[in-house]
Design a protein around this motif. Sequence first.
Motif, mmCIF file in Angstrom:
data_model
loop_
_atom_site.group_PDB
_atom_site.id
_atom_site.type_symbol
_atom_site.label_atom_id
_atom_site.label_comp_id
_atom_site.label_asym_id
_atom_site.label_seq_id
_atom_site.Cartn_x
_atom_site.Cartn_y
_atom_site.Cartn_z
ATOM 1 N N LEU A 29 29.216 -21.376 14.524
ATOM 2 C CA LEU A 29 30.339 -21.998 15.209
ATOM 3 C C LEU A 29 30.111 -23.500 15.225
ATOM 4 C CD1 LEU A 29 32.939 -21.411 16.796
ATOM 5 C CD2 LEU A 29 31.565 -21.512 18.858
ATOM 6 N N GLN A 30 31.082 -24.258 14.736
ATOM 7 C CA GLN A 30 30.948 -25.700 14.641
ATOM 8 C C GLN A 30 32.155 -26.388 15.244
ATOM 9 O OE1 GLN A 30 29.626 -27.696 11.091
ATOM 10 N NE2 GLN A 30 29.655 -25.757 10.009
ATOM 11 N N THR A 31 31.957 -27.642 15.610
ATOM 12 C CA THR A 31 33.049 -28.512 16.010
ATOM 13 C C THR A 31 33.132 -29.619 14.974
ATOM 14 O OG1 THR A 31 32.664 -28.030 18.335
ATOM 15 C CG2 THR A 31 33.935 -30.009 17.823
ATOM 16 N N VAL A 32 34.275 -29.717 14.308
ATOM 17 C CA VAL A 32 34.488 -30.737 13.282
ATOM 18 C C VAL A 32 35.531 -31.706 13.811
ATOM 19 C CG1 VAL A 32 35.198 -31.171 10.908
ATOM 20 C CG2 VAL A 32 33.978 -29.068 11.473
ATOM 21 N N GLU A 33 35.172 -32.992 13.841
ATOM 22 C CA GLU A 33 36.102 -34.012 14.312
ATOM 23 C C GLU A 33 36.544 -34.860 13.130
ATOM 24 O OE1 GLU A 33 33.735 -35.954 17.291
ATOM 25 O OE2 GLU A 33 34.575 -34.698 18.860
ATOM 26 N N LEU A 34 37.860 -35.064 13.025
ATOM 27 C CA LEU A 34 38.430 -35.837 11.935
ATOM 28 C C LEU A 34 39.294 -36.954 12.481
ATOM 29 C CD1 LEU A 34 39.809 -32.922 9.729
ATOM 30 C CD2 LEU A 34 37.659 -34.117 9.407
ATOM 31 N N LYS A 55 40.739 -19.780 7.407
ATOM 32 C CA LYS A 55 39.942 -18.635 7.850
ATOM 33 C C LYS A 55 38.756 -19.148 8.681
ATOM 34 C CE LYS A 55 37.398 -14.673 6.113
ATOM 35 N NZ LYS A 55 36.889 -13.988 4.931
ATOM 36 N N GLY A 56 38.555 -18.562 9.846
ATOM 37 C CA GLY A 56 37.422 -18.914 10.702
ATOM 38 C C GLY A 56 37.737 -19.932 11.774
ATOM 39 N N GLY A 73 35.392 -23.730 15.090
ATOM 40 C CA GLY A 73 35.420 -22.444 14.418
ATOM 41 C C GLY A 73 34.247 -22.252 13.490
ATOM 42 N N TYR A 74 34.303 -21.163 12.751
ATOM 43 C CA TYR A 74 33.256 -20.820 11.795
ATOM 44 C C TYR A 74 33.668 -21.377 10.434
ATOM 45 C CZ TYR A 74 31.917 -17.703 15.548
ATOM 46 O OH TYR A 74 31.548 -17.208 16.766
ATOM 47 N N VAL A 75 33.616 -22.705 10.313
ATOM 48 C CA VAL A 75 34.106 -23.403 9.128
ATOM 49 C C VAL A 75 33.101 -24.458 8.680
ATOM 50 C CG1 VAL A 75 36.546 -23.074 9.649
ATOM 51 C CG2 VAL A 75 35.353 -25.018 10.615
ATOM 52 N N GLU A 76 33.283 -24.944 7.471
ATOM 53 C CA GLU A 76 32.474 -26.036 6.955
ATOM 54 C C GLU A 76 33.273 -27.327 7.073
ATOM 55 O OE1 GLU A 76 30.983 -25.335 3.022
ATOM 56 O OE2 GLU A 76 30.664 -23.214 3.453
#
Length: 161
Positions: A29-34, A55-56, A73-76
Amino acid sequence: MGGTLEYLSGLLGGGGGQGHEKMKRRKQLQTVELKVRMDCEGCELKVRSALSSMKGVESVEINRKQQKVTVVGYVEASKVLKKAQSTGKKAEIWPYVPYSLVRQPYVAGTYDKRAPPGYVRSSEPGYVAAAGQPQQQHVGRPHDHLTDMFNDENPNSCSVM
């Protein structure tokens, strides 16, 4: 140890001869900030729907005033960035950190007039991580080695007495 038990049970017939099957690693589980350039509600809706369809993805939060999109989510991170860029909007990984994490927030490489209030660019070489966060590797400034030369905690320091 659980992987060993599954492997052995697969060899002993529990998996029907599929003991050498590769196990997929589950993403964390990650938090990606853009930082995404959005001007109106339509832009925001376009970015939100594109990222939510991945997805994820668990949640998508958008702060249009700061031009900030937070995806959990579960994303890259690279895939989230590519998906945001596919909407036609200018997107990049969130380049800012709070003032409190930077030693010298007004140095030429860190101060950015376009940064949201309370933030500076994170590309500053003197980045200091807060407690509980991993320390970021940084290239020292030219005068850093002078202050460490006479430091008591440095075993290779010069001792003038």
